[in-house]
Design a protein around this motif. Sequence first.
Motif, short mmCIF file in Angstrom:
data_model
loop_
_atom_site.label_atom_id
_atom_site.label_comp_id
_atom_site.label_asym_id
_atom_site.label_seq_id
_atom_site.Cartn_x
_atom_site.Cartn_y
_atom_site.Cartn_z
N LEU B 214 50.01 -35.45 72.39
CA LEU B 214 50.62 -35.54 73.72
C LEU B 214 51.85 -34.65 73.78
O LEU B 214 52.55 -34.45 72.79
N ASP B 215 52.16 -34.15 74.95
CA ASP B 215 53.36 -33.35 75.12
C ASP B 215 54.60 -34.21 74.86
O ASP B 215 54.61 -35.41 75.18
N PRO B 216 55.66 -33.61 74.28
CA PRO B 216 56.88 -34.40 74.04
C PRO B 216 57.48 -35.01 75.30
O PRO B 216 58.22 -36.00 75.20
N SER B 217 57.20 -34.46 76.47
CA SER B 217 57.71 -35.11 77.68
C SER B 217 57.09 -36.49 77.84
O SER B 217 57.73 -37.42 78.31
N VAL B 218 55.86 -36.64 77.41
CA VAL B 218 55.14 -37.91 77.49
C VAL B 218 55.43 -38.77 76.27
O VAL B 218 55.51 -39.99 76.35
N PHE B 219 55.64 -38.13 75.14
CA PHE B 219 55.71 -38.85 73.88
C PHE B 219 56.76 -38.23 72.94
O PHE B 219 56.41 -37.63 71.91
N PRO B 220 58.04 -38.38 73.29
CA PRO B 220 59.09 -37.83 72.40
C PRO B 220 59.24 -38.62 71.10
O PRO B 220 59.84 -38.09 70.15
N GLY B 221 58.70 -39.83 71.03
CA GLY B 221 58.94 -40.70 69.89
C GLY B 221 58.06 -40.39 68.71
O GLY B 221 57.30 -41.25 68.25
N PRO B 225 58.20 -33.40 67.37
CA PRO B 225 57.72 -33.16 68.73
C PRO B 225 57.36 -31.69 68.89
O PRO B 225 58.13 -30.81 68.51
N GLU B 226 56.18 -31.44 69.43
CA GLU B 226 55.65 -30.07 69.53
C GLU B 226 55.33 -29.78 70.98
O GLU B 226 54.28 -30.19 71.50
N PRO B 227 56.22 -29.05 71.67
CA PRO B 227 56.02 -28.79 73.10
C PRO B 227 54.69 -28.10 73.37
O PRO B 227 54.14 -27.40 72.51
N GLY B 228 54.18 -28.28 74.59
CA GLY B 228 52.93 -27.65 74.99
C GLY B 228 51.71 -28.54 74.83
O GLY B 228 50.58 -28.05 74.78
N ARG D 45 69.66 -24.11 65.52
CA ARG D 45 69.40 -23.63 64.15
C ARG D 45 68.92 -24.77 63.25
O ARG D 45 67.92 -24.64 62.55
N ASN D 46 69.64 -25.87 63.26
CA ASN D 46 69.28 -26.99 62.39
C ASN D 46 67.85 -27.47 62.62
O ASN D 46 67.10 -27.70 61.68
N GLU D 47 67.51 -27.64 63.88
CA GLU D 47 66.23 -28.27 64.20
C GLU D 47 65.07 -27.27 64.14
O GLU D 47 63.92 -27.68 64.19
N SER D 48 65.36 -25.98 64.07
CA SER D 48 64.27 -25.01 64.00
C SER D 48 63.46 -25.22 62.71
O SER D 48 62.33 -24.75 62.59
N TYR D 49 64.04 -25.98 61.79
CA TYR D 49 63.36 -26.37 60.56
C TYR D 49 62.04 -27.09 60.83
O TYR D 49 61.11 -27.03 60.02
N GLY D 50 61.94 -27.77 61.97
CA GLY D 50 60.72 -28.53 62.29
C GLY D 50 59.64 -27.69 62.95
O GLY D 50 58.57 -28.21 63.29
N LEU D 51 59.90 -26.41 63.10
CA LEU D 51 58.99 -25.52 63.84
C LEU D 51 58.32 -24.55 62.87
O LEU D 51 58.91 -24.12 61.88
N GLU D 52 57.08 -24.16 63.16
CA GLU D 52 56.40 -23.14 62.37
C GLU D 52 56.91 -21.74 62.76
O GLU D 52 57.34 -21.53 63.89
N ALA D 264 63.55 -33.98 71.65
CA ALA D 264 62.46 -33.24 72.30
C ALA D 264 63.00 -32.00 73.02
O ALA D 264 62.39 -30.93 72.95
N SER D 265 64.14 -32.14 73.70
CA SER D 265 64.69 -30.97 74.40
C SER D 265 65.02 -29.86 73.41
O SER D 265 64.76 -28.68 73.68
N THR D 266 65.58 -30.22 72.29
CA THR D 266 65.91 -29.21 71.29
C THR D 266 64.64 -28.55 70.76
O THR D 266 64.60 -27.34 70.53
N ALA D 267 63.59 -29.34 70.56
CA ALA D 267 62.32 -28.76 70.12
C ALA D 267 61.80 -27.76 71.15
O ALA D 267 61.29 -26.69 70.80
N VAL D 268 61.92 -28.10 72.42
CA VAL D 268 61.52 -27.17 73.48
C VAL D 268 62.37 -25.90 73.42
O VAL D 268 61.84 -24.78 73.48
N ALA D 269 63.68 -26.09 73.28
CA ALA D 269 64.58 -24.93 73.23
C ALA D 269 64.19 -24.00 72.08
O ALA D 269 64.16 -22.77 72.23
N CYS D 270 63.89 -24.57 70.93
CA CYS D 270 63.51 -23.78 69.76
C CYS D 270 62.22 -23.01 70.00
O CYS D 270 62.09 -21.84 69.66
N LYS D 271 61.24 -23.71 70.55
CA LYS D 271 59.93 -23.07 70.72
C LYS D 271 60.00 -21.98 71.79
O LYS D 271 59.39 -20.91 71.62
N ILE D 272 60.71 -22.22 72.87
CA ILE D 272 60.89 -21.18 73.90
C ILE D 272 61.57 -19.96 73.28
O ILE D 272 61.16 -18.82 73.53
#
Lengths: 282, 282, 282, 282, 282, 282
Positions: B214-221, B225-228, D45-52, D264-272
């Motif tokens: 699910l999108d993090p907007s729906v499921f941040p918990g 969290p992986e947007p998109g 920077r810190n949270e980009s660790y959770g991103l591929e 979740a917002s930070t994850a979005v910021a990182c991915k964008i």
Amino acid sequence: MDKSSLTFLFCNANYDEAKTVLFGAPFDGTTSFRPGTRFAPMVIRNESYGLEIYSPYQDKEITDFKIFDSGDLVPNVGDVKAMIDSIASFTKQIVSDGKMPVMIGGEHSLSIGTIQVMAKKYPDLHILHFDAHTDLRDTYYGHKFSHANVLYRVWEMLGDNRIFQFGIRSGDKEEFAWAKKHVVQNKYNTNGLDEALERVKGKPVYITIDYDVLDPSVFPGTGTPEPGGISFHELLEAILKFKGLNVVGADVMELAPHYDQSGASTAVACKILRELLIAICK
Amino acid sequence: MDKSSLTFLFCNANYDEAKTVLFGAPFDGTTSFRPGTRFAPMVIRNESYGLEIYSPYQDKEITDFKIFDSGDLVPNVGDVKAMIDSIASFTKQIVSDGKMPVMIGGEHSLSIGTIQVMAKKYPDLHILHFDAHTDLRDTYYGHKFSHANVLYRVWEMLGDNRIFQFGIRSGDKEEFAWAKKHVVQNKYNTNGLDEALERVKGKPVYITIDYDVLDPSVFPGTGTPEPGGISFHELLEAILKFKGLNVVGADVMELAPHYDQSGASTAVACKILRELLIAICK
Amino acid sequence: MDKSSLTFLFCNANYDEAKTVLFGAPFDGTTSFRPGTRFAPMVIRNESYGLEIYSPYQDKEITDFKIFDSGDLVPNVGDVKAMIDSIASFTKQIVSDGKMPVMIGGEHSLSIGTIQVMAKKYPDLHILHFDAHTDLRDTYYGHKFSHANVLYRVWEMLGDNRIFQFGIRSGDKEEFAWAKKHVVQNKYNTNGLDEALERVKGKPVYITIDYDVLDPSVFPGTGTPEPGGISFHELLEAILKFKGLNVVGADVMELAPHYDQSGASTAVACKILRELLIAICK
Amino acid sequence: MDKSSLTFLFCNANYDEAKTVLFGAPFDGTTSFRPGTRFAPMVIRNESYGLEIYSPYQDKEITDFKIFDSGDLVPNVGDVKAMIDSIASFTKQIVSDGKMPVMIGGEHSLSIGTIQVMAKKYPDLHILHFDAHTDLRDTYYGHKFSHANVLYRVWEMLGDNRIFQFGIRSGDKEEFAWAKKHVVQNKYNTNGLDEALERVKGKPVYITIDYDVLDPSVFPGTGTPEPGGISFHELLEAILKFKGLNVVGADVMELAPHYDQSGASTAVACKILRELLIAICK
Amino acid sequence: MDKSSLTFLFCNANYDEAKTVLFGAPFDGTTSFRPGTRFAPMVIRNESYGLEIYSPYQDKEITDFKIFDSGDLVPNVGDVKAMIDSIASFTKQIVSDGKMPVMIGGEHSLSIGTIQVMAKKYPDLHILHFDAHTDLRDTYYGHKFSHANVLYRVWEMLGDNRIFQFGIRSGDKEEFAWAKKHVVQNKYNTNGLDEALERVKGKPVYITIDYDVLDPSVFPGTGTPEPGGISFHELLEAILKFKGLNVVGADVMELAPHYDQSGASTAVACKILRELLIAICK
Amino acid sequence: MDKSSLTFLFCNANYDEAKTVLFGAPFDGTTSFRPGTRFAPMVIRNESYGLEIYSPYQDKEITDFKIFDSGDLVPNVGDVKAMIDSIASFTKQIVSDGKMPVMIGGEHSLSIGTIQVMAKKYPDLHILHFDAHTDLRDTYYGHKFSHANVLYRVWEMLGDNRIFQFGIRSGDKEEFAWAKKHVVQNKYNTNGLDEALERVKGKPVYITIDYDVLDPSVFPGTGTPEPGGISFHELLEAILKFKGLNVVGADVMELAPHYDQSGASTAVACKILRELLIAICK
């Protein structure tokens, strides 16, 4: 460019000149209740920006000392033995380079990694242990290397009456009984500290501080908050007495920053670490 | 006395009459980023109190089905292999009693425990896998049993073209390349679902849902969290299509409730589980 | 001095000139799951400071209309009947002064207070009801005046086919069956809105919006988040269609601001209220 | 040692080889509603660790590009003019070294600092501006350099029809009227993007993304959440179209991470930011 | 299977053998400020998992005593009188079966339910009352059964000088004046406890603890935090003195867990309850 | 209608009869670490609803005094000098109308605005300053009007030995050295208060309380929590000693309510303000 937030409180000596090496151990894989201490080293560095470098308690600046913050060890996700080995190996290098290791945890089990190196180098090693929990189980859920076993493992290395515990207020019945025969345990507070310091005077000392020795009102940001702990002043006063000890290594463990969104626990962690470093660094 | 909150949404058939056995697997010991899925089964049960037993989507009540909620397995703290074994052993018992297992995770690696039992019993097993992440690495930080390996381990059991993936949007380059040859991967959405359902019709099917599909907007918990991601409606529509499949087991994984203090993620987890159970239970 | 935060978005006409009277009803005494809607009116006023007075959607400023924000009614703690009576009595006064009442809840049961006055004055009253929940139980835990009964109570006043429901996706089986015979129910979305608007054209209309009609991704700040709701755009588009209706009263209910610490739900609540007021005020 | 968390997502080329320079501008001194964007660069920077590092959307790894993350500028606390000057001076250096600047804000006013340098170097500069707010006021509370003035300041540098706005849904009446004559404004969405891209083809383009262009359901972690925004997919699709443009600089602004404790917002910021860098880097 | 989290701290004696019956009363319908105590019994049970069964203070394990945790009473939503009646009726059954009732609230008004039964059975009943608030109003917003009336209602049953109050620091002027004539009130602390214990020695005693007697630094998780309270140690020491009293019933009230997301308040609530049970159980 | 929440704790005398004027200064533009004190005045008013008007400590009701709460000054976003001027101008008006000003901050720099007016009117003015931080820098990041300069600016107005500091525990080395010669500084606690009160007896006194003088366990809701502070009781006892002083003005600064979601810090802020007003109002 402001890169100061990348190290703890401007501890940016280079490795060669440094007498003390600070490193993070971001691992919480055997935490039995609420995990999250893996984030402590990063958050402690980031938030140290809100702290002064000067201690009015000791009338010193932390930058008066040559401290190298080497960043974090790579976490061995899901494998506490490997993580302890990696800590031991890094500690060995620090020690063989003639420097003092100070670790930022991570869960308390990781102290096994540093202490096993120090115990080998200093057969007469003594431990000052501040904690809410006894951590004296031989096994825990079948485990030998969890946060609940750490001081038992240390006892296996060092033997009776080398471990001085302070602030202890939680454990099972058997641990408390066992403790009476094998360690010097101060329940609830730091009352026996002066006597302990007398006994370790001149001897090599390792200091391990589980932040949860503090009362949850002071330090809610930990996995297992245990009411009835010591105050910030009590812990600070203990630290101020370390001046003059022959400290050969130390660690500060078990901040789980996400549980205290106010940031107060992290501020406490930072300040305790600043005072500890000023007190024990040469 | 109101003991209903002790089971998920009044799933309180007794074991003998039950056709479906629900159980919790509270473990997150190999989570590489943000832990906390261990608390999911408890929180899902507690918060299911805010949900109706009736599904207007399927015009059925969950209590129309004989479901036994057996509570949580004891966590094997710090030892993912032992935890997977314990899950496998419990699953074996459920299956040999002629019932369908449905697991509430916990981290995704635990699906290895249930699926290895199902794969042995049903050599023709097919997997419907909903996830943000490929989970197709052979090893991860040296690990073979972490959340990042789970579908690779499953592929070892079942072979090519038995795994149908939906919603995938994160992984490393090699995984995506490997996937093209060995699994049926639907990136970003559930577009290929109808075709997949056509192919698994009549065959034994295991459904594994990582809520982070699910999108993090729906499921941040959740830990990562992986947007998109897909919307609630998209996942719900997929589930409604499971009616009529030969489903032999299922799991819902990776809620980390503490990260969403609003409770919305938990509400989503509960409702998805309600709809899934109504769709697949006999 | 800046006293603007004491009213909603500069709605500071004086009472005599006002054509619309806004008031808060800070009560949540019969909430069955998570309470806290009592804080909504205060928080909506405070946070409206972050919103513009201009609507690009309607190309109007809210200050183009004469609206008096009269503050909050005194809460009748623990007594829903008394609270409803107090709302009814204040509504009666507003109506007899020739003004339109708009209430900020509080729990949904309180709409009984406003609607009973409107129903008496306008025997031909129709209701546009946006909600996740049917709210169509005659009694609920023995109660006749809880949030779960509100539309049933309204039906008793108005009879069949006067209530048009939108976005409904939760309730018990009996309610959905009953609804088919007595109200016009649009499940899940607002698809039937145009037809409904056709039917109520020229007739006195009361609009009651339970903010939980919105999906929890948009609006987690409510007591019972119910996944599968409508989007902000869907609700906004519905509101823009109210222009030209003969609206005689309205309410916006069930924001529980503490559950969404990000403030996003409150921002949604404020913007919906701005658009609603611009759409229905004369 | 794991020092990767000190840069954004392994962007650790050295300065000399780098073609792109990433830097943080941790300042929010003129924020009129809820402050906190000063923490964005550190948290990203810190949270980009959770991103591929791999983008399945563009089938590229971010490490395929030579990007130097230079850390944060020193904040000029309480003095927006000095902060803008400091950004301009650093940008000038980057540009004169033949590299592309990409800034992580901080409040939107800071874009004046980068754009004034680019406008001088590229008289034909065009701006792609994604935002919830018009930001087109000449003065705001007497201010000329706040977040509400930024695009007006830019217009003074570049003149009419050089600014293309997308997603705009908030501002005062005068701004929207003024915009019709001086900029190309797309209200609510990105519908006019293809036409805009046609017009800026081959010309030097600066891209400024205020994260609040996203709907608060996707991105609650910002000072002024403005409901009715675009989805993650809409913004992602826009970014994927930047490939091939002559982009000379960019920024991503207005994440206020503390307001979204879920991360979740930070994850979005990182991915964008990952997708943006892959799309515009050479 | 691990079902231990379904009872408080392994209090899983069966009813027949039990000498003490623990039950939850999840109701907060007359709370005048911030509601949420209805969630306390559930959260206390869940989180007791983080606590040891052994008390080093009393050198006993809670499992040394036969305690039956009967779960929660069904809440009478919106009707405090019905809820009090239901508590009274359940208490009567416990008492007539020769067992001691211990209630976990819920709001303080509910103590009327247990105490009215005890007062009838023990005409010589005395009350030890720990609280921040006097709770001595005859009526409150027209109410006779709210949290602000509970000790006044108890006084009506028992008469003068039967109620000993500790820690009181909030109320209206009249309450404090009235208290001087009718109850034994210790403002701010527990100084008069020894004298009180002397006076109630041998007599039937009911203990009612409003957790907000603790300072908000120790216990922020309550509806009306009242600064200036007692410390954890002060309350613990009081409890340790209950040993040997003729305690016939007790309650612990007013944890509102959602307000303290750190979990520290809940940990305090659990530990106080453990110590109380060990001190008063036979 | 209940409009009481619009003023602090029923301080609703009209301006003409009032002897004390309370006003909010919602500004935090030079905060160097975590901003958010701009929200304090609003939140203090809202949450004062949970507090009694009666002080058992002083046996007085706050409504015994004629206090006018004039609301908040308009914030001069991004311009601390303008904000200080606006405060000075409003303070001048209050003073010239023969009333005592009491300001609710906002950041501490704003005290320059009130004190400069009082210093001109009362050449013999003395300052009682409660704070964690020295605030004695001449310049800070080039600034002369930030929170770190406030007492230095005041010293420029008043000269040596007019400022009495209490609770100080943070600053740089130079500040502590400078303080020894120019102000009367009590480090860590309020030990020297009696002597200070002796010295200011009969003289005009301005009291400035930075709430962060309290320990973070008591008051986490501030931008820079500084462990090692005083307790609530210590601050309360200090305030009770103000009775009889010739107080001509006061302020309470630096609550940043968002950082303490439990509301406990705000409750402390409210109660301290109630006690302060009762102690110093005539």
